[in-house]
Motif scaffolding. Structure first.
Motif, PDB file in Angstrom:
ATOM      1  N   VAL A  17       0.821  -1.216   0.000  1.00 27.10           N
ATOM      2  CA  VAL A  17       0.000   0.000   0.000  1.00 27.10           C
ATOM      3  C   VAL A  17       0.857   1.269   0.000  1.00 27.10           C
ATOM      4  O   VAL A  17       0.356   2.361   0.184  1.00 27.10           O
ATOM      5  CB  VAL A  17      -0.968   0.035   1.206  1.00 27.10           C
ATOM      6  N   ASN A  18       2.150   1.089  -0.224  1.00 24.95           N
ATOM      7  CA  ASN A  18       3.032   2.255  -0.265  1.00 24.95           C
ATOM      8  C   ASN A  18       2.706   3.133  -1.465  1.00 24.95           C
ATOM      9  O   ASN A  18       2.249   2.636  -2.488  1.00 24.95           O
ATOM     10  CB  ASN A  18       4.491   1.818  -0.371  1.00 24.95           C
ATOM     11  N   PRO A  19       2.944   4.416  -1.347  1.00 26.14           N
ATOM     12  CA  PRO A  19       2.749   5.285  -2.518  1.00 26.14           C
ATOM     13  C   PRO A  19       3.759   4.916  -3.600  1.00 26.14           C
ATOM     14  O   PRO A  19       4.914   4.639  -3.302  1.00 26.14           O
ATOM     15  CB  PRO A  19       2.997   6.695  -1.984  1.00 26.14           C
ATOM     16  N   PRO A  20       3.322   4.901  -4.847  1.00 23.07           N
ATOM     17  CA  PRO A  20       4.224   4.507  -5.933  1.00 23.07           C
ATOM     18  C   PRO A  20       5.238   5.595  -6.255  1.00 23.07           C
ATOM     19  O   PRO A  20       4.970   6.781  -6.081  1.00 23.07           O
ATOM     20  CB  PRO A  20       3.274   4.315  -7.111  1.00 23.07           C
ATOM     21  N   LYS A  21       6.391   5.160  -6.731  1.00 23.93           N
ATOM     22  CA  LYS A  21       7.428   6.125  -7.052  1.00 23.93           C
ATOM     23  C   LYS A  21       7.911   5.998  -8.497  1.00 23.93           C
ATOM     24  O   LYS A  21       8.316   6.971  -9.097  1.00 23.93           O
ATOM     25  CB  LYS A  21       8.601   5.919  -6.090  1.00 23.93           C
ATOM     26  N   GLU A  40       9.555   2.699  -3.779  1.00 27.42           N
ATOM     27  CA  GLU A  40      11.011   2.618  -3.631  1.00 27.42           C
ATOM     28  C   GLU A  40      11.438   1.266  -3.078  1.00 27.42           C
ATOM     29  O   GLU A  40      12.376   0.636  -3.559  1.00 27.42           O
ATOM     30  CB  GLU A  40      11.455   3.747  -2.677  1.00 27.42           C
ATOM     31  N   LYS A  41      10.706   0.782  -2.089  1.00 27.09           N
ATOM     32  CA  LYS A  41      11.073  -0.447  -1.394  1.00 27.09           C
ATOM     33  C   LYS A  41      11.093  -1.669  -2.317  1.00 27.09           C
ATOM     34  O   LYS A  41      11.912  -2.564  -2.163  1.00 27.09           O
ATOM     35  CB  LYS A  41      10.080  -0.666  -0.248  1.00 27.09           C
ATOM     36  N   HIS A  42      10.184  -1.708  -3.264  1.00 22.84           N
ATOM     37  CA  HIS A  42      10.055  -2.897  -4.100  1.00 22.84           C
ATOM     38  C   HIS A  42      10.796  -2.820  -5.426  1.00 22.84           C
ATOM     39  O   HIS A  42      10.737  -3.741  -6.225  1.00 22.84           O
ATOM     40  CB  HIS A  42       8.571  -3.185  -4.369  1.00 22.84           C
ATOM     41  N   LYS A  43      11.492  -1.710  -5.660  1.00 21.67           N
ATOM     42  CA  LYS A  43      12.155  -1.515  -6.957  1.00 21.67           C
ATOM     43  C   LYS A  43      13.109  -2.670  -7.286  1.00 21.67           C
ATOM     44  O   LYS A  43      13.066  -3.232  -8.381  1.00 21.67           O
ATOM     45  CB  LYS A  43      12.921  -0.192  -6.928  1.00 21.67           C
ATOM     46  N   THR A  44      13.934  -3.057  -6.343  1.00 19.01           N
ATOM     47  CA  THR A  44      14.927  -4.099  -6.613  1.00 19.01           C
ATOM     48  C   THR A  44      14.287  -5.464  -6.784  1.00 19.01           C
ATOM     49  O   THR A  44      14.615  -6.204  -7.711  1.00 19.01           O
ATOM     50  CB  THR A  44      15.960  -4.163  -5.467  1.00 19.01           C
ATOM     51  N   SER A  45      13.368  -5.811  -5.886  1.00 17.38           N
ATOM     52  CA  SER A  45      12.767  -7.139  -5.979  1.00 17.38           C
ATOM     53  C   SER A  45      11.899  -7.278  -7.220  1.00 17.38           C
ATOM     54  O   SER A  45      11.856  -8.352  -7.827  1.00 17.38           O
ATOM     55  CB  SER A  45      11.980  -7.474  -4.713  1.00 17.38           C
ATOM     56  N   VAL A  46      11.232  -6.208  -7.627  1.00 11.95           N
ATOM     57  CA  VAL A  46      10.387  -6.317  -8.815  1.00 11.95           C
ATOM     58  C   VAL A  46      11.250  -6.435 -10.065  1.00 11.95           C
ATOM     59  O   VAL A  46      10.898  -7.124 -11.028  1.00 11.95           O
ATOM     60  CB  VAL A  46       9.390  -5.140  -8.918  1.00 11.95           C
ATOM     61  N   SER A  47      12.401  -5.816 -10.023  1.00 14.74           N
ATOM     62  CA  SER A  47      13.303  -5.886 -11.165  1.00 14.74           C
ATOM     63  C   SER A  47      13.774  -7.319 -11.425  1.00 14.74           C
ATOM     64  O   SER A  47      13.803  -7.781 -12.566  1.00 14.74           O
ATOM     65  CB  SER A  47      14.480  -4.945 -10.893  1.00 14.74           C
ATOM     66  N   ASN A  68      10.710   7.798 -13.187  1.00 15.07           N
ATOM     67  CA  ASN A  68      10.100   8.539 -12.105  1.00 15.07           C
ATOM     68  C   ASN A  68       8.655   8.870 -12.474  1.00 15.07           C
ATOM     69  O   ASN A  68       8.380   9.393 -13.537  1.00 15.07           O
ATOM     70  CB  ASN A  68      10.895   9.816 -11.847  1.00 15.07           C
ATOM     71  N   LEU A  69       7.758   8.544 -11.568  1.00 18.38           N
ATOM     72  CA  LEU A  69       6.335   8.699 -11.812  1.00 18.38           C
ATOM     73  C   LEU A  69       5.970  10.103 -12.272  1.00 18.38           C
ATOM     74  O   LEU A  69       5.135  10.286 -13.136  1.00 18.38           O
ATOM     75  CB  LEU A  69       5.586   8.346 -10.527  1.00 18.38           C
ATOM     76  N   LYS A  70       6.646  11.072 -11.698  1.00 16.17           N
ATOM     77  CA  LYS A  70       6.288  12.462 -11.985  1.00 16.17           C
ATOM     78  C   LYS A  70       6.661  12.885 -13.390  1.00 16.17           C
ATOM     79  O   LYS A  70       6.086  13.807 -13.934  1.00 16.17           O
ATOM     80  CB  LYS A  70       6.959  13.394 -10.974  1.00 16.17           C
TER      81      LYS A  70
END
Ligand SMILES: [Zn+2]
Length: 87
Positions: A17-21, A40-47, A68-70
């Protein structure tokens, strides 16, 4: 296209439920497919997860990109970001 407002990663039995980055896309044959969005937290594992999905032929082969989402212009990216990525 509207993006979901939370990370598209699902851990064993709960959604993140973290905000996406970042927007995760894969660039293949001059096409860009959206796979989802991640915090941010899942960037490495999702990769690494995406790498194994590509090896299994479940998603197109190609270069994985985190943007970057923005700074993303979603109208030029195809895909369905409502799909959750199961880790
Ligand atoms: Zn997450």
């Amino acid at each position: 296209m509207l993006l979901p407002n939370k990370c598209s990663i699902r851990e064993v039995n709960k959604d993140c439920v973290n905000p996406p980055k970042y927007v995760i896309t894969v660039v293949s044959n001059n096409d860009e497919f959206m796979l989802g969005i991640t915090c941010e937290k899942h960037k490495t594992s999702v990769s690494s997860k995406i790498g194994s999905l590509q090896n299994d032929g479940k998603i197109p082969k190609g270069r994985i990109k985190f943007e970057n989402l923005k700074s993303v212009q979603t109208d030029c990216i195809r895909g369905d970001p409502d799909d959750l990525i199961q880790l």
